[in-house]
Design a protein around this motif. Structure first.
Motif, short mmCIF file in Angstrom:
data_model
loop_
_atom_site.label_atom_id
_atom_site.label_comp_id
_atom_site.label_asym_id
_atom_site.label_seq_id
_atom_site.Cartn_x
_atom_site.Cartn_y
_atom_site.Cartn_z
N SER A 175 21.02 19.03 32.89
CA SER A 175 21.52 18.06 33.87
C SER A 175 22.37 18.80 34.89
N ASP A 176 22.76 18.10 35.95
CA ASP A 176 23.61 18.72 36.97
C ASP A 176 24.91 19.23 36.36
N GLN A 177 25.50 18.44 35.50
CA GLN A 177 26.78 18.82 34.90
C GLN A 177 26.61 20.01 33.96
N GLU A 178 25.57 20.01 33.16
CA GLU A 178 25.35 21.10 32.22
C GLU A 178 25.05 22.40 32.93
N ALA A 179 24.39 22.33 34.08
CA ALA A 179 23.99 23.54 34.79
C ALA A 179 25.14 24.19 35.55
N GLN A 180 26.14 23.42 35.91
CA GLN A 180 27.18 23.90 36.82
C GLN A 180 27.83 25.22 36.41
N PRO A 181 28.18 25.43 35.13
CA PRO A 181 28.85 26.68 34.75
C PRO A 181 28.01 27.93 34.97
N PHE A 182 26.68 27.78 35.10
CA PHE A 182 25.80 28.94 35.18
C PHE A 182 25.44 29.33 36.61
N VAL A 236 19.47 31.45 31.03
CA VAL A 236 19.31 30.26 31.86
C VAL A 236 18.66 30.67 33.18
N TYR A 237 17.69 29.85 33.64
CA TYR A 237 17.09 30.01 34.96
C TYR A 237 17.40 28.75 35.78
N ALA A 238 17.87 28.94 37.02
CA ALA A 238 18.17 27.81 37.89
C ALA A 238 17.61 28.06 39.29
N TYR A 239 17.04 27.03 39.89
CA TYR A 239 16.50 27.12 41.26
C TYR A 239 15.56 28.31 41.40
N THR A 240 14.79 28.62 40.40
CA THR A 240 13.97 29.83 40.39
C THR A 240 12.49 29.49 40.51
N TYR A 241 11.80 30.22 41.39
CA TYR A 241 10.36 30.06 41.53
C TYR A 241 9.66 30.81 40.40
N GLY A 243 32.41 27.05 31.79
CA GLY A 243 32.93 26.56 33.06
C GLY A 243 34.43 26.68 33.21
N THR A 244 35.13 27.18 32.20
CA THR A 244 36.58 27.21 32.25
C THR A 244 37.16 28.48 32.84
N ARG A 245 36.31 29.54 32.99
CA ARG A 245 36.76 30.85 33.48
C ARG A 245 37.77 31.48 32.53
#
Length: 396
Positions: free
Chosen positions: A375-382, A323-328, A77-79
């Motif tokens: 969690s929301d925080q853990e997912a944010q960087p991805f 990582v998969y996020a918001y994926t059907y 998340g730091t770029r």
């Protein structure tokens, strides 16, 4: 003697320049590497940890690996994780070329002819417009031809680049091609863009028990490469996401065995991943082999459908990360979700995670214990372009 002194002086200048370039490319990562190397310096299951004030303490190997995983999540998340130096946004086209396989409305009849005509090491973007048709050619974008855009001028399905190499084919030098050389399209240059194209390997799907039938449609090894509205069609090892930072938007990727694989740092957004499997297979095989490598795949707002039974990923690399996020996820996903490639030791070092996925294949209850529900925080960087430093080089 004077000539000798000049030669030594020139050699010293060249050496100084090489050192300066090397230091610049490392871009401050020495500190992180040195710290990780110090942490990893152990000859037993108890490892010496360096504290914030320089003190040493014992830490278990399992605890260390878990800490490293979470440090990586925060670090992403730091770029500050560019795979190379800061990219330059060069999007304004300098010139256009047109390719028409029928020869009627273009400067060239093959895409390779158009690429070969370009000057080397140019910093000016050239857009190669590709008229509808099937281009049967094995296309290579060499490392010294950056800033190329391949633009299909019709519907994606009408602009097709195809070939049929497999890993067991013998090249002109008498050696087998191997997976690395099977791709219909190979991209070694940085800042490449493709839009509205179909990349296809037409080799027949491997039969049960067959070997060396890997057949890639694309191998992308160039940094800062973008694919928008493209199709990747094949069976085993369709998309070789080899290395570098890559971005895939609104793409369709089809295959059977490990059909997205490699060691890239890549974001797949709003894309459709479709399996054509008959048995137990895997969608991804991410090959990160060291805790120092900055690579991994992130799939956001994607869709997984198809046939057969499918793992979300298997651990080709010891430190594989997906990582998969918001994926059907359709019901083809096996309940366990993930596979350790037959090596239980990798269960402690891989990082496999899901975040707010849905569909009949997304039930977290059956997942292997060594995967993560973020969690929301853990997912944010991805979730965003920062995952691939995209604000530096992606211009849509």
């Amino acid at each position: 003697m004077a000539m000798y002194m000049k030669f030594v002086q020139s050699l010293c200048i060249l050496l100084a320049m090489m050192i300066a370039v090397t230091v610049g490319l490392l871009n401050g990562h020495f500190a992180m590497w040195f710290a990780q190397a110090a942490i990893m310096n152990s000859t037993s299951s108890r490892i010496r940890r360096i504290g914030g004030n320089g003190e040493l303490s014992d830490i278990g190997e399992d605890e260390l690996i878990e800490q490293q995983m979470m440090q990586w999540v925060e670090y992403m998340g730091t770029r500050n994780h560019s795979a190379s130096q800061v990219a330059n946004k060069v999007f304004m086209p300098f010139s256009f070329l047109v390719v028409d396989t029928n020869g009627g409305n273009g400067h060239f009849t093959s895409i390779q002819q158009a690429v070969d005509s370009l000057e080397v090491l140019s910093a000016r973007r050239v857009i190669i417009l590709i008229n509808p048709g099937t281009y049967r050619e094995k296309l290579k974008i060499p490392w010294n031809k950056p800033y190329i855009t391949l633009q299909g001028t019709g519907a994606t399905s009408l602009c097709v680049i195809e070939w049929d190499d497999t890993a067991d084919k013998v090249a002109s030098d008498g050696q087998r091609l191997g997976t690395f050389n099977t791709a219909t399209v190979t991209i070694d240059a940085p800042y490449f863009v493709a839009r509205n194209l179909t990349f296809k390997n037409t080799a027949s799907p491997p039969t049960s028990g067959s070997r060396n039938k890997q057949a890639s449609a694309v191998r992308v090894s160039g940094d800062a490469s973008t694919f928008v509205g493209c199709q990747f069609l094949g069976s085993q090892d369709t998309l070789y996401d080899h290395k570098g930072r890559h971005f895939f938007q609104d793409c369709y990727i089809e295959g059977s065995v490990d059909f997205i694989f490699g060691d890239g740092l890549s974001l797949y957004r709003n894309s459709h991943l479709h399996a054509v499997s008959a048995n137990y297979e895997a969608l991804t095989a991410q090959s990160r082999s060291s805790p120092l490598e900055q690579s991994g795949f992130s799939f956001v707002n994607c869709k997984v459908t198809g046939s057969g039974l499918l793992y979300l990923g298997r651990a080709w690399g010891t430190f594989s990360r997906v990582v998969y996020a918001y994926t059907y996820m359709d019901n083809i996903i096996v309940p366990e979700g993930w596979n350790d490639w037959g090596d239980s030791n990798r269960e402690r070092t891989v990082y496999y995670a899901e975040y707010k996925c849905y569909g009949p294949g997304a039930n977290p209850q059956g997942r292997v214990a060594w995967s993560h529900q973020l969690s929301d925080q853990e997912a944010q960087p991805f979730l965003g372009l920062n995952f691939v430093d995209g604000y530096e080089w992606i211009g849509l």
